[in-house]
Design a protein around this motif. Structure first.
Motif, PDB file in Angstrom:
ATOM      1  N   UNK A  41       0.844  -1.196   0.000  1.00  0.00           N
ATOM      2  CA  UNK A  41       0.000   0.000   0.000  1.00  0.00           C
ATOM      3  C   UNK A  41       0.880   1.248   0.000  1.00  0.00           C
ATOM      4  N   UNK A  42       0.367   2.317  -0.617  1.00  0.00           N
ATOM      5  CA  UNK A  42       1.075   3.604  -0.638  1.00  0.00           C
ATOM      6  C   UNK A  42       0.163   4.691  -0.073  1.00  0.00           C
ATOM      7  N   UNK A  43       0.703   5.483   0.846  1.00  0.00           N
ATOM      8  CA  UNK A  43       0.019   6.683   1.334  1.00  0.00           C
ATOM      9  C   UNK A  43       0.703   7.857   0.660  1.00  0.00           C
ATOM     10  N   UNK A  44      -0.043   8.634  -0.109  1.00  0.00           N
ATOM     11  CA  UNK A  44       0.544   9.644  -0.995  1.00  0.00           C
ATOM     12  C   UNK A  44      -0.005  11.034  -0.718  1.00  0.00           C
ATOM     13  N   UNK A  45       0.885  11.946  -0.325  1.00  0.00           N
ATOM     14  CA  UNK A  45       0.499  13.357  -0.184  1.00  0.00           C
ATOM     15  C   UNK A  45       0.372  13.963  -1.580  1.00  0.00           C
ATOM     16  N   UNK A  46      -0.462  14.990  -1.710  1.00  0.00           N
ATOM     17  CA  UNK A  46      -0.712  15.556  -3.033  1.00  0.00           C
ATOM     18  C   UNK A  46       0.311  16.622  -3.417  1.00  0.00           C
ATOM     19  N   UNK A  58      -6.171   6.506  -7.988  1.00  0.00           N
ATOM     20  CA  UNK A  58      -6.180   6.427  -6.523  1.00  0.00           C
ATOM     21  C   UNK A  58      -7.300   5.495  -6.079  1.00  0.00           C
ATOM     22  N   UNK A  59      -7.055   4.774  -4.988  1.00  0.00           N
ATOM     23  CA  UNK A  59      -8.079   3.879  -4.454  1.00  0.00           C
ATOM     24  C   UNK A  59      -8.941   4.549  -3.390  1.00  0.00           C
ATOM     25  N   UNK A  60      -8.384   5.558  -2.730  1.00  0.00           N
ATOM     26  CA  UNK A  60      -9.119   6.255  -1.677  1.00  0.00           C
ATOM     27  C   UNK A  60      -8.520   7.641  -1.509  1.00  0.00           C
ATOM     28  N   UNK A  99      -8.267   2.429   9.582  1.00  0.00           N
ATOM     29  CA  UNK A  99      -9.374   1.571   9.148  1.00  0.00           C
ATOM     30  C   UNK A  99      -9.411   1.465   7.628  1.00  0.00           C
ATOM     31  N   UNK A 100      -9.169   2.568   6.944  1.00  0.00           N
ATOM     32  CA  UNK A 100      -9.164   2.563   5.475  1.00  0.00           C
ATOM     33  C   UNK A 100      -7.995   1.741   4.939  1.00  0.00           C
ATOM     34  N   UNK A 101      -6.865   1.781   5.634  1.00  0.00           N
ATOM     35  CA  UNK A 101      -5.709   0.968   5.237  1.00  0.00           C
ATOM     36  C   UNK A 101      -6.060  -0.508   5.315  1.00  0.00           C
ATOM     37  N   UNK A 102      -6.713  -0.896   6.398  1.00  0.00           N
ATOM     38  CA  UNK A 102      -7.112  -2.296   6.571  1.00  0.00           C
ATOM     39  C   UNK A 102      -8.006  -2.749   5.424  1.00  0.00           C
ATOM     40  N   UNK A 103      -8.972  -1.907   5.054  1.00  0.00           N
ATOM     41  CA  UNK A 103      -9.898  -2.246   3.970  1.00  0.00           C
ATOM     42  C   UNK A 103      -9.144  -2.411   2.649  1.00  0.00           C
ATOM     43  N   UNK A 104      -8.244  -1.488   2.347  1.00  0.00           N
ATOM     44  CA  UNK A 104      -7.507  -1.551   1.089  1.00  0.00           C
ATOM     45  C   UNK A 104      -6.599  -2.775   1.021  1.00  0.00           C
TER      46      UNK A 104
END
Length: 222
Positions: free
Chosen positions: A48-53, A95-97, A110-115
């Motif tokens: 998973x990747x968390x991406x700032x804009x 993007x997924x979310x 919680x969103x990370x868990x779902x993805x």
């Protein structure tokens, strides 16, 4: 252990996310610019990747487009921009979310868990622990070559334990994963579902599969 890449130039936010995800049992890797983040994606695999804009070197939207050239890894975008058009554009780009800053850490977790769960299912993967096998494509759980019939929440609880067989999960973590909502401190629901899974397993084998770690939570039996 799921590996998560955090691409965020704000040092405080990046470190906060890194520490929080590490405590949750993930392997968190930090990048502080768009170019650094893209380079890491090209060199390593992430779940998973968390991406700032808004990033130095290369903005988040361009990073997103380039990541999609290499992988379908789930991407959660973080941004101070909350315009609907911006969200739609980013989702269209791959993007997924999308979460707007400032954000609640528990909601992001919680969103990370779902993805992560959805990604495993999309890959049609199979998880196995001893004689227990979970197939995400068929959604069947087999134990000693016999099908284990589970409710949706029982399935998700077992799914979480199988994904991290050595990790001890708190009741909070189990509840938020299985029910996809915040844990309100009610223990009975979790204990009932764990007990039901154990009883179904016992009808097939005397082998123990779920261990209670007193004062902490539950894990798969070694």
């Amino acid at each position: 252990m799921s590996k998560i890449l955090i691409i965020e130039d704000d040092t405080n936010i990046n470190q906060m996310l890194n520490e929080a995800l590490t405590k949750k049992g993930y392997e968190a890797i930090s990048a502080y610019s768009g170019t650094e983040g893209l380079l890491r994606i090209q060199q390593e695999s992430y779940q998973l990747v968390i991406l700032d804009l808004i990033l130095p070197g290369m903005n988040g939207a361009d990073v997103l487009v380039n990541i999609r050239k290499y992988t379908s890894t789930p991407i959660i975008v973080l941004s101070a921009k909350d315009e609907l058009d911006t969200k739609v554009d980013l989702l269209t780009l791959g993007a997924n979310d999308y979460m707007t800053k400032p954000f609640e850490l528990k909601e992001l977790e919680a969103r990370i868990v779902v993805q992560l769960r959805n990604n495993i299912r999309d890959e049609g993967g199979v998880l196995q622990h001893k004689d227990l096998r979970m197939n995400f494509e068929t959604r069947k759980v087999m134990l000693c070559d016999k099908q284990l019939f589970l409710t949706p929440q029982e399935y998700r609880i077992l799914e979480l334990l199988l994904k991290h067989p050595r990790k001890v999960f708190t009741k909070n973590e189990i509840y938020e994963y299985a029910w996809e909502e915040y844990y309100d401190g009610e223990d009975k629901t979790i204990h009932v579902h764990i007990s039901n899974i154990r009883q179904k397993i016992k009808k097939i084998t005397e082998e123990e599969y779920i261990e209670t770690v007193w004062g902490m939570g539950f894990k798969l039996t070694e």
